[in-house]
Design a protein around this motif. Structure first.
Motif, mmCIF file in Angstrom:
data_model
loop_
_atom_site.group_PDB
_atom_site.id
_atom_site.type_symbol
_atom_site.label_atom_id
_atom_site.label_comp_id
_atom_site.label_asym_id
_atom_site.label_seq_id
_atom_site.Cartn_x
_atom_site.Cartn_y
_atom_site.Cartn_z
ATOM 1 N N TRP A 1 0.808 -1.214 0.000
ATOM 2 C CA TRP A 1 0.000 0.000 0.000
ATOM 3 C C TRP A 1 0.840 1.261 0.000
ATOM 4 O O TRP A 1 0.430 2.295 -0.544
ATOM 5 N N ALA B 1 -7.066 5.764 4.439
ATOM 6 C CA ALA B 1 -7.531 4.411 4.755
ATOM 7 C C ALA B 1 -6.391 3.482 5.163
ATOM 8 O O ALA B 1 -6.534 2.695 6.105
ATOM 9 N N ALA B 2 -5.247 3.570 4.459
ATOM 10 C CA ALA B 2 -4.171 2.613 4.694
ATOM 11 C C ALA B 2 -3.202 3.053 5.788
ATOM 12 O O ALA B 2 -2.663 2.218 6.525
ATOM 13 N N PHE B 3 -2.985 4.370 5.904
ATOM 14 C CA PHE B 3 -2.033 4.892 6.899
ATOM 15 C C PHE B 3 -2.656 6.089 7.618
ATOM 16 O O PHE B 3 -2.242 7.233 7.418
ATOM 17 N N PRO B 4 -3.662 5.855 8.460
ATOM 18 C CA PRO B 4 -4.381 6.972 9.075
ATOM 19 C C PRO B 4 -3.503 7.868 9.937
ATOM 20 O O PRO B 4 -3.710 9.091 9.977
ATOM 21 N N TYR C 1 -1.566 10.081 7.526
ATOM 22 C CA TYR C 1 -2.499 11.072 6.982
ATOM 23 C C TYR C 1 -2.760 12.177 8.004
ATOM 24 O O TYR C 1 -2.686 13.368 7.681
ATOM 25 N N ALA D 1 0.351 2.439 9.864
ATOM 26 C CA ALA D 1 -0.562 1.665 9.021
ATOM 27 C C ALA D 1 -1.831 1.243 9.748
ATOM 28 O O ALA D 1 -1.875 1.142 10.980
ATOM 29 N N SER D 2 -2.857 0.958 8.969
ATOM 30 C CA SER D 2 -4.092 0.368 9.486
ATOM 31 C C SER D 2 -3.856 -1.110 9.791
ATOM 32 O O SER D 2 -2.802 -1.673 9.479
ATOM 33 N N GLY D 3 -4.868 -1.756 10.363
ATOM 34 C CA GLY D 3 -4.768 -3.172 10.687
ATOM 35 C C GLY D 3 -4.813 -4.055 9.454
ATOM 36 O O GLY D 3 -5.205 -3.609 8.363
ATOM 37 N N TYR E 1 -6.851 -6.411 8.516
ATOM 38 C CA TYR E 1 -8.169 -6.580 7.888
ATOM 39 C C TYR E 1 -8.480 -5.400 6.970
ATOM 40 O O TYR E 1 -8.946 -5.577 5.832
ATOM 41 N N THR E 2 -8.217 -4.177 7.447
ATOM 42 C CA THR E 2 -8.477 -2.990 6.640
ATOM 43 C C THR E 2 -7.646 -3.001 5.369
ATOM 44 O O THR E 2 -8.147 -2.711 4.280
ATOM 45 N N LEU E 3 -6.374 -3.349 5.488
ATOM 46 C CA LEU E 3 -5.507 -3.370 4.323
ATOM 47 C C LEU E 3 -5.934 -4.443 3.323
ATOM 48 O O LEU E 3 -5.837 -4.245 2.107
#
Length: 298
Positions: A5, A67-70, A73, A253-255, A257-259
């Motif tokens: 990502w 979404a991928a790295f809140p 962001y 990064a997000s968890g 599941y999100t990725l």
């Protein structure tokens, strides 16, 4: 998945800078290469069918970051709240100018809005990323000057590639002048990175100058686009190590599941975006010509 990502986000930002780069350059230079309203329309018509589609890359890049790295962001867009706001103001003003200049009796204010709305994002994106890397006001000013100069060169080459007649001749002259600014600024801005992509970007700018001198506009445009790709690659190579002060890529990064869900969404949506943009550029691939009072692609 985290690395994937990050690469996707780097790809989206790169696409945005390459495509919006010549948009910004054309918006900046249209009054300089035009001597009458017809030539001004001819210059702006080169980006007329594509400029709003090019902005989709920014929306997608920012959305993917969110979404991928809140944490990344949040850090970037809160720390650079004012310059990002000015970028958005510039994009709005430019959009209004492009949409309304054919609907008003006196388009001079629209043309001014296009110039200002092109200059602000072109300068500020470079300043934001340079400050993110080096946390320094001089670095930010140098980065902004670099991105503004490269956008001007990229836009001048695009105008030379996409127009005919006097506008094309003036665009070549402006491109040579812009390269005289872009190359030394690139050396100052990119040499501090010291990576192969940064060095290759300088070489690509030099190649673009030689090619535009030889009236090889297509290859010159490929060279300026390559310089932007390589410069962005050099920046994201640095950001991979430290995307934001105090954060690693894994921490931002997000968890899983999100990725994973994002990966499925991207697998479905991204090819459609690429195909649509490719089709648009194919349809409007020919030069913009003036035939009487009409503009045609042919």
């Amino acid at each position: 998945m985290i690395e994937l990502w990050f690469v996707i986000i780097a790809f989206l930002w790169t696409g945005y800078f390459v495509l919006e780069g010549f948009d910004f350059g054309v918006g900046l230079l249209a009054p300089l290469v035009s001597r009458n309203p017809g030539e001004q329309r001819q210059s702006l018509q080169t980006i007329g069918p594509v400029w709003d589609g090019n902005e989709v890359w920014l929306i997608t890049a920012v959305g993917a970051m969110f979404a991928a790295f809140p944490a990344w962001y949040a850090g970037v867009f809160s720390s650079f709240y004012l310059p990002v706001t000015l970028v958005l103001v510039g994009l709005i003003v430019r959009g209004v100018g492009l949409e309304w200049r054919g609907k008003v009796n006196d388009p001079r204010w629209c043309d001014l809005g296009i110039v200002v709305g092109s200059a602000l994002p072109a300068f500020l994106w470079g300043a934001i990323f340079a400050d993110l890397l080096f946390d320094s006001v001089p670095a930010a000013l140098l980065g902004g000057t670099f991105s503004l100069a490269v956008c001007a060169l990229h836009g001048a080459v695009f105008l030379a590639l996409k127009t005919t007649g006097p506008v094309r001749r003036r665009a070549r002259v402006v491109a040579m002048a812009a390269s005289g600014v872009a190359i030394p600024v690139a050396v100052a801005a990119l040499s501090s990175l010291g990576t192969f992509p940064a060095l290759a970007a300088m070489a690509a700018l030099a190649a673009a100058t030689a090619l535009i001198w030889r009236r090889r506009e297509g290859w010159a445009f490929a060279a300026t686009a390559g310089a932007i790709v390589l410069s962005t690659l050099a920046v994201f190579m640095e950001l991979r190590v430290r995307p934001f002060p105090g954060l690693t890529l894994a921490e931002a990064a997000s968890g899983p599941y999100t990725l994973t869900m994002l990966s499925w969404i991207g697998l479905i949506a991204l090819p459609f975006v690429l195909v649509y943009q490719g089709w648009t550029y194919w349809v409007f691939r020919k030069r913009v010509r003036v035939e009487g009072t009409l503009l045609t692609h042919g």
